[in-house]
Design an enzyme around this catalytic site. Structure first.
Site, PDB file in Angstrom:
ATOM      1  N   GLU A 101       1.317  23.109  82.043  1.00 12.82           N
ATOM      2  CA  GLU A 101       1.619  21.485  81.474  1.00 12.82           C
ATOM      3  C   GLU A 101       3.159  21.241  80.854  1.00 12.82           C
ATOM      4  OE1 GLU A 101      -0.378  19.602  80.954  1.00 12.82           O
ATOM      5  OE2 GLU A 101      -2.269  20.088  81.525  1.00 12.82           O
ATOM      6  N   TYR A 184       0.289  14.594  74.403  1.00 10.39           N
ATOM      7  CA  TYR A 184      -0.010  14.870  75.510  1.00 10.39           C
ATOM      8  C   TYR A 184       0.057  16.034  75.255  1.00 10.39           C
ATOM      9  CZ  TYR A 184      -0.438  15.983  80.380  1.00 10.39           C
ATOM     10  OH  TYR A 184      -1.128  16.847  81.366  1.00 10.39           O
ATOM     11  N   ASP A 202      -2.020   9.833  80.446  1.00  7.68           N
ATOM     12  CA  ASP A 202      -0.320  10.626  81.322  1.00  7.68           C
ATOM     13  C   ASP A 202      -0.187   9.403  82.058  1.00  7.68           C
ATOM     14  OD1 ASP A 202      -1.876  11.385  83.406  1.00  7.68           O
ATOM     15  OD2 ASP A 202      -1.102  13.229  83.459  1.00  7.68           O
TER      16      ASP A 202
END
Ligand code: SF4
Length: 404
Positions: A101, A184, A202
């Site tokens: 990520e 996020y 996102d």
């Protein structure tokens, strides 16, 4: 837009024009209903309901409950059958999910693929990462850009090992307290690695939601809309499915609506006309000196297109690099080639390449010339280059010159 309530719990279902079947329309636009388990809205409390209604009625896209369930099923079935085989999808190990990520932030999947496996080979677990020197972490990150991410990753690993015996927190709330983890990333890691029912937003999810609903949404509404849609039984897969849809089908330009699994439920079936155009790329030309030293000379002595790694006696060459200041706002502590202010217009550069950083496209001309007299560089043996934290551009130039 009008509004009504969907059931006895009094949660609102919102309508946008005729785009809802409860309104008796056959329009394909999806109506976002609410999820009865959605703790983020806590509709059983009157005051919250009032607040929710006043803030969201005018702005949230609307999906009915039955359409939302069908949407989830359809999207997940498509994802199960069509998802790309990416290395970070093979494991729910939080360390691997977290690493992917962070690497994927503002970086293309192809570039991450190249680095992800190598980074894990060097630092296979959080303990190894925490114990590494920062220069080694930056060297492994070299080429991915946005080096602050690597520093934050390293700092978080050290903190987790020092304070939590290397154990990962399992909730987004706890994850948020770690360096480099924002809303996020916390939601992505918590949902994918631990199954916490939290949606992510996102760039891809943002675009999909706006096209599905046919309207632009402010950030807070996007997060609310994403949480309303989320499949709470498979939150990690659902989040990845939304992002996959945005990356592979609902692409920024020319979305592939004919093959889209949720086209029937999309209000726009194409680009949202109000979608802002991406910022125009600026163009700049820059010049760098590639200066080799093989024990005999401190000036370039190789021919066009040729950069010897050793001299005729077999002695290793060295290349002149400059260390960026530790306080520089961009890429502090990284090594790069000496910059040249101007070029010699009467000569040809050794080679030219293109390089992009955020909104600037650079044409980079690399010269075989001595570095400017004021350059405070260091001679680095070529065999050390791969272990050095190089800027992405330096890495590209050294690779093109076949020194790396
Ligand atoms: S690909 Fe087309 S149909 Fe599918 S969500 Fe995007 S805009 Fe809608």
């Amino acid at each position: 837009m009008s509004s009504r309530h969907c059931c006895g719990c009094q949660a609102p279902v919102l309508f946008r024009g005729s785009a809802d079947k409860v309104n008796g329309s056959a329009s394909p636009g999806i109506t976002l209903g609410h999820d009865h388990n959605d703790v983020s809205i806590t509709l059983n409390r009157r005051s919250n309901l009032k607040k929710f209604m006043s803030k969201t009625q005018r702005t949230l896209p609307t999906f009915s409950n039955s359409r939302t369930s069908t949407f989830r099923r359809t999207l997940l079935a498509w994802y199960d059958a069509q998802k790309r085989d990416l290395p970070w999808r093979a494991s729910r190990d939080p360390y691997r999910v977290w690493l992917s990520e962070i690497m994927l932030q503002q970086t293309r999947v192809a570039a991450v693929l190249e680095h992800y496996r190598e980074f894990l080979r060097r630092f296979p677990n959080i303990e190894k990462l925490a114990a590494a020197r920062e220069s080694s972490v930056l060297a492994a990150w070299s080429g991915l850009g946005y080096y602050r991410r690597a520093r934050m990753l390293h700092a978080a690993a050290k903190l987790l090992v020092r304070q939590h015996a290397g154990k990962f927190p399992s909730t987004a709330k706890e994850l948020l307290s770690l360096p480099g983890i924002g809303r996020y990333t916390a939601a992505a890691v918590a949902s994918i690695a631990f199954g916490e029912p939290l949606a992510v937003v996102d760039g891809n999810v943002d675009r999909v939601l706006e096209r599905l609903s046919g309207k632009q949404l402010p950030e807070q509404q996007l997060w609310k809309a994403a949480n309303l849609l989320l499949d709470r039984n498979r939150p990690g897969d659902f989040n990845q499915a939304m992002m996959e849809l945005g990356a592979m089908v609902c692409t920024p330009r020319s979305p592939l609506c004919l093959t889209c699994p949720v086209a029937e439920r999309c209000a726009t079936r194409g680009e949202l006309t109000v979608t802002p155009k991406p910022p125009r790329q600026k163009k700049r030309e820059i010049h760098c000196a590639l200066v080799l030293h093989n024990g005999d000379f401190r000036t370039p002595e190789f021919g066009d297109g040729e950069c010897p790694k050793s001299n005729k006696d077999g002695r290793q060459s060295e290349v002149l690099l400059v260390l960026r200041s530790r306080t520089a706002s961009l890429m502090p502590g990284m090594w790069e080639l000496p910059a040249l202010a101007t070029s010699n217009r009467n000569a040809n550069p050794l080679f030219t390449l293109r390089h992009s950083i955020t909104v600037t496209d650079y044409i980079v001309r690399v010269w075989r010339t001595a570095a400017p007299a004021e350059t405070r560089g260091r001679w680095i043996p070529i065999e050390r280059l791969s272990r050095l934290p190089l800027t992405g551009l330096a890495r590209k130039i050294l690779r093109k010159a076949e020194l790396l």
